[in-house]
Design an enzyme around this catalytic site. Sequence first.
Site, PDB file in Angstrom:
ATOM      1  N   ALA A  67       0.861  -1.178   0.000  1.00  0.00           N
ATOM      2  CA  ALA A  67       0.000   0.000   0.000  1.00  0.00           C
ATOM      3  C   ALA A  67       0.900   1.232   0.000  1.00  0.00           C
ATOM      4  O   ALA A  67       2.073   1.157   0.390  1.00  0.00           O
ATOM      5  CB  ALA A  67      -0.905  -0.013   1.226  1.00  0.00           C
ATOM      6  N   GLY A 110       0.826  -5.074   1.072  1.00  0.00           N
ATOM      7  CA  GLY A 110      -0.346  -5.167   0.207  1.00  0.00           C
ATOM      8  C   GLY A 110      -0.041  -5.831  -1.131  1.00  0.00           C
ATOM      9  O   GLY A 110      -0.939  -6.397  -1.756  1.00  0.00           O
ATOM     10  N   GLU A 113      -0.317  -9.437  -0.426  1.00  0.00           N
ATOM     11  CA  GLU A 113      -1.741  -9.731  -0.231  1.00  0.00           C
ATOM     12  C   GLU A 113      -2.502  -9.732  -1.552  1.00  0.00           C
ATOM     13  O   GLU A 113      -3.421 -10.528  -1.759  1.00  0.00           O
ATOM     14  CB  GLU A 113      -2.344  -8.713   0.743  1.00  0.00           C
ATOM     15  N   GLU A 133       4.682  -5.011   7.387  1.00  0.00           N
ATOM     16  CA  GLU A 133       3.906  -3.961   8.059  1.00  0.00           C
ATOM     17  C   GLU A 133       4.360  -3.716   9.495  1.00  0.00           C
ATOM     18  O   GLU A 133       4.280  -2.601  10.006  1.00  0.00           O
ATOM     19  CB  GLU A 133       2.410  -4.322   8.056  1.00  0.00           C
TER      20      GLU A 133
END
Length: 261
Positions: A67, A110, A113, A133
């Site tokens: 992200a 992300g 993911e 993260e």
Amino acid sequence: TSQYEYILTSRPADGVALITLNRPKALNALCTPLFDELNKALSDFDADDSVRAMVLTGSDRAFAAGADIKEMKDKEYAEVYKGKFLESWTLLSSLRKPIIAAVSGYALGGGCELALMCDIILASPTAVFGQPEINIGVIPGGGGTQRLARVIGKSRTMELTLTGRNFSAAEAAVWGLVSRVVGPGQGEVITQAVDMASIIASKSAIAVQAGKEAVNVAYESTLNEGLRFERRLFHSLFATKDQKEGMAAFVEKRAPNWTHS
Ligand code: CO8
């Protein structure tokens, strides 16, 4: 095509759509506008009858580095909660058609993911996965803790989530996270992903959709519920023309001519 700023789309083979994340300066960090474009392309291809399988890739250096940290860093709780921050990411996991991730370089946070939301992952030997993260004071928010635990088990998922360390394509292959490592670089992994998508696209689309739905139920139900679901879906395919055609073609020793109905 030119309608997008952060992604590229193409049709590399019959029945196959390719989406390439294209934000090279930020290693394909998944900012909101990028995700909006990705979701638009995914839903358009999912609705397009001439597309029967998709491939998602990034660059040689990065599938996606996560992200967008610069976009996230100043956000407050009320804003992310009320605004359902990043919840649109789940669209990928509700597609009817199969999507193959062709991963080269970084697939972090992300990005990891995003690959996990795809149906099949092929990786180049340069692929680097991880859920870092914890290093920036948070935890995965796009399914990492849940999907990794189901695929690679609790101990490894805990280790990765709590230490934030990266893991290699070779580890991912041994753990069953990726179905294959193909190299040497991104070109080859895309070629093989497109070839695999072409094979899928050559089958009955209705049977492919049922197969995807049935495998996914394995992650969401008890064994008995899953077996029952699979059997009912199997039964239901006897209501399709493609079942009649596929079995007739076998007996007549000829290639099937699918009508996807
Ligand atoms: N966000 C924003 N910008 C990024 C990101 C990112 N995740 N990753 C890289 N960039 C930018 C860098 O800031 C840099 O930009 P600039 O040139 O303007 O400084 C450019 O990309 C190139 O990066 P580097 O110079 O750092 O390149 P290196 O080769 O030195 O390092 C790394 C590559 C190791 C990939 C490094 O960039 C890195 O560690 N990136 C961050 C990885 C990370 O922590 N990802 C996890 C983010 S958190 C997350 O994903 C939560 C997901 C929640 C999903 C919730 C869904 C509902």
